[in-house]
Design a protein around this motif. Structure first.
Motif, short mmCIF file in Angstrom:
data_model
loop_
_atom_site.label_atom_id
_atom_site.label_comp_id
_atom_site.label_asym_id
_atom_site.label_seq_id
_atom_site.Cartn_x
_atom_site.Cartn_y
_atom_site.Cartn_z
N UNK A 1 0.82 -1.21 0.00
CA UNK A 1 0.00 0.00 0.00
C UNK A 1 0.86 1.28 0.00
N UNK A 2 0.31 2.32 -0.61
CA UNK A 2 0.99 3.62 -0.62
C UNK A 2 0.81 4.36 0.70
N UNK A 3 -0.30 4.11 1.37
CA UNK A 3 -0.60 4.80 2.62
C UNK A 3 -0.21 3.94 3.82
N UNK A 4 0.05 4.64 4.94
CA UNK A 4 0.33 3.93 6.19
C UNK A 4 -0.44 4.61 7.32
N UNK A 5 -1.10 3.78 8.08
CA UNK A 5 -1.95 4.26 9.19
C UNK A 5 -1.37 3.72 10.49
N UNK A 6 -1.03 4.62 11.41
CA UNK A 6 -0.48 4.24 12.72
C UNK A 6 -1.55 4.40 13.79
N UNK A 7 -1.69 3.39 14.64
CA UNK A 7 -2.71 3.42 15.70
C UNK A 7 -2.07 3.14 17.06
N UNK A 8 -2.30 4.06 18.01
CA UNK A 8 -1.88 3.85 19.39
C UNK A 8 -3.13 3.82 20.26
N UNK B 1 -7.74 0.20 8.27
CA UNK B 1 -6.67 0.21 7.28
C UNK B 1 -7.12 -0.37 5.95
N UNK B 2 -7.87 -1.46 6.01
CA UNK B 2 -8.32 -2.09 4.76
C UNK B 2 -9.19 -1.15 3.94
N UNK C 1 -7.19 1.45 2.12
CA UNK C 1 -6.11 0.91 1.29
C UNK C 1 -4.76 1.28 1.89
N UNK C 2 -4.65 1.10 3.20
CA UNK C 2 -3.46 1.53 3.92
C UNK C 2 -2.81 0.34 4.63
N UNK C 3 -1.53 0.48 4.90
CA UNK C 3 -0.81 -0.47 5.74
C UNK C 3 -0.95 -0.04 7.18
N UNK C 4 -1.16 -1.01 8.07
CA UNK C 4 -1.39 -0.71 9.48
C UNK C 4 -0.12 -0.87 10.29
N UNK D 1 -14.51 0.17 12.33
CA UNK D 1 -13.59 0.37 11.23
C UNK D 1 -14.23 1.12 10.07
N UNK D 2 -15.48 0.81 9.77
CA UNK D 2 -16.18 1.50 8.69
C UNK D 2 -16.32 3.00 8.99
N UNK D 3 -16.73 3.31 10.21
CA UNK D 3 -16.95 4.72 10.58
C UNK D 3 -15.63 5.48 10.65
N UNK D 4 -14.64 4.87 11.29
CA UNK D 4 -13.36 5.55 11.44
C UNK D 4 -12.69 5.77 10.09
N UNK D 5 -12.75 4.79 9.22
CA UNK D 5 -12.12 4.93 7.90
C UNK D 5 -12.72 6.10 7.13
#
Length: 350
Positions: free
Chosen positions: A156-163, A185-186, A189-192, A329-333
């Motif tokens: 994926x081109x994007x990266x999503x970081x979660x703490x 992330x899915x 289209x991002x890497x988690x 996940x749907x709402x946050x995305x």
């Protein structure tokens, strides 16, 4: 981290294991881990969101084991081919366990046009390790066969970081791909990059510095923190949360930083759980921190809006099960997509 032709995703370090061969995988560098609170030091050795990624030429075998003596001495490793879930599920325990893979014929036979818009190339083998309480710390023993690490254009081109807390780390979901951060992330289209810390998300200064100094993410959520209710005073929570947000947002002014207030939980709905309203007090402290921040890239989201009811929670009324994780996940995305689209510098969807 790369080793033996494998890309170790969401792995910040690997360490020798006393009395055993192999390397213990952990999510942050050892220099960071040692500076976290004692519980978080342990949690960073649980492989939530960790994947071993490679493209095999023919068949390949990766050997893994778990560290004996933990709360969960075995866990299930699941194999994905890019975004496609495979049938291979291997239970890994304290004894070194080989996991044999080869690219499925159905993937080899795919029309090129079918893969053009996928975030992952289907030829990329992704061994998803069992995080949270689905397994213990994992030891990597080696790989047999001809493999190469995936190229950047196969990821994926994007990266999503979660703490965040155990909810972010993924407790109660039946598998890694069902956690709310994986579902988010899915859809992006991002890497988690999962830095959830079960029971120990205390906004440690070392974690703030670590996230701030990383250059491998495009958007970050900071879910803080039901772990701190009853453990820290509201004023101490405010101080720690403010430092976390200031440090991360200040070092990355071009990236959306998204604090999330405490999700709906037992303290909100049980008559005897929180008579002093402390959970809501902590939410208000975080709202005020965000209102006062000078950083324009900070955007508050309300946990109770992402998880508005107890529908889908487990019986502890804290941890979301699969259905709630998917809905979150749907709402946050959708919220994060809007922020990324507003920033012309953010990586586009493929």
């Amino acid at each position: 981290m790369r080793r033996d032709g494998i890309r170790f995703h969401n792995v910040g370090d690997s360490r020798p294991v006393e009395g055993r061969d192999g390397r213990l995988l952990q999510r942050v560098p050892e220099s960071v881990r040692r500076e976290l609170n004692e519980g978080a030091q342990s949690r960073m050795r649980h492989p939530a969101g960790v994947e071993l990624r490679f493209v095999p030429d023919g068949s390949a075998t990766v050997t893994l084991s778990t560290v004996p003596g933990g709360s969960a001495e075995q866990g299930t490793v699941r194999v994905f081919w890019g975004p496609i879930q495979g049938p291979t599920e291997v239970v890994v325990g304290p004894e070194p366990t080989p996991i044999e893979v080869s690219i499925p014929e159905s993937v080899i036979d795919l029309e090129p046009a079918a893969c053009e818009d996928l975030p992952f190339d289907p030829r990329v083998c992704r061994l998803q390790l069992p995080g949270e309480h689905r397994g213990g710390p994992i030891v990597y023993h080696g790989v047999g066969g001809d493999v190469r690490p995936p190229r950047e254009d196969e990821l994926p081109d994007r990266r999503y970081l979660a703490y965040g807390t155990s909810i972010t780390e993924g407790e109660a979901a039946l598998a890694e791909h069902l956690t709310y951060v994986s579902q988010t992330a899915r859809r992006l289209d991002a890497d988690l990059i999962n830095l959830g810390s079960c029971g120990t998300a205390y906004c440690d200064g070392a974690m703030a510095d670590h996230i701030a100094e990383r250059d491998d993410w495009d958007v970050a959520t900071l879910s803080v923190s039901v772990n701190m209710v009853g453990t820290f005073s509201p004023s101490t929570f405010r101080e720690r949360a403010a430092r976390l947000i200031d440090r991360v947002a200040g070092a990355n002014p071009e990236k959306p930083v998204v604090p999330i207030t405490i999700f709906t939980n037992a303290r909100d709905v049980r008559r005897s759980a929180d008579p002093e309203g402390m959970c809501e007090r902590f939410r208000q402290e975080l709202r005020e921190v965000v209102a006062e921040t000078p950083h324009e890239n900070v955007h508050l989201l309300e946990g109770p809006e992402l998880l508005p009811t107890i529908d889908g929670l487990t019986t502890d009324l804290v941890h979301p099960s699969d259905n709630a994780m998917i809905a979150m996940g749907e709402t946050l995305a959708a919220e994060l997509e809007s922020l990324l689209e507003d920033d012309p510098r953010s990586p586009p969807r493929r």
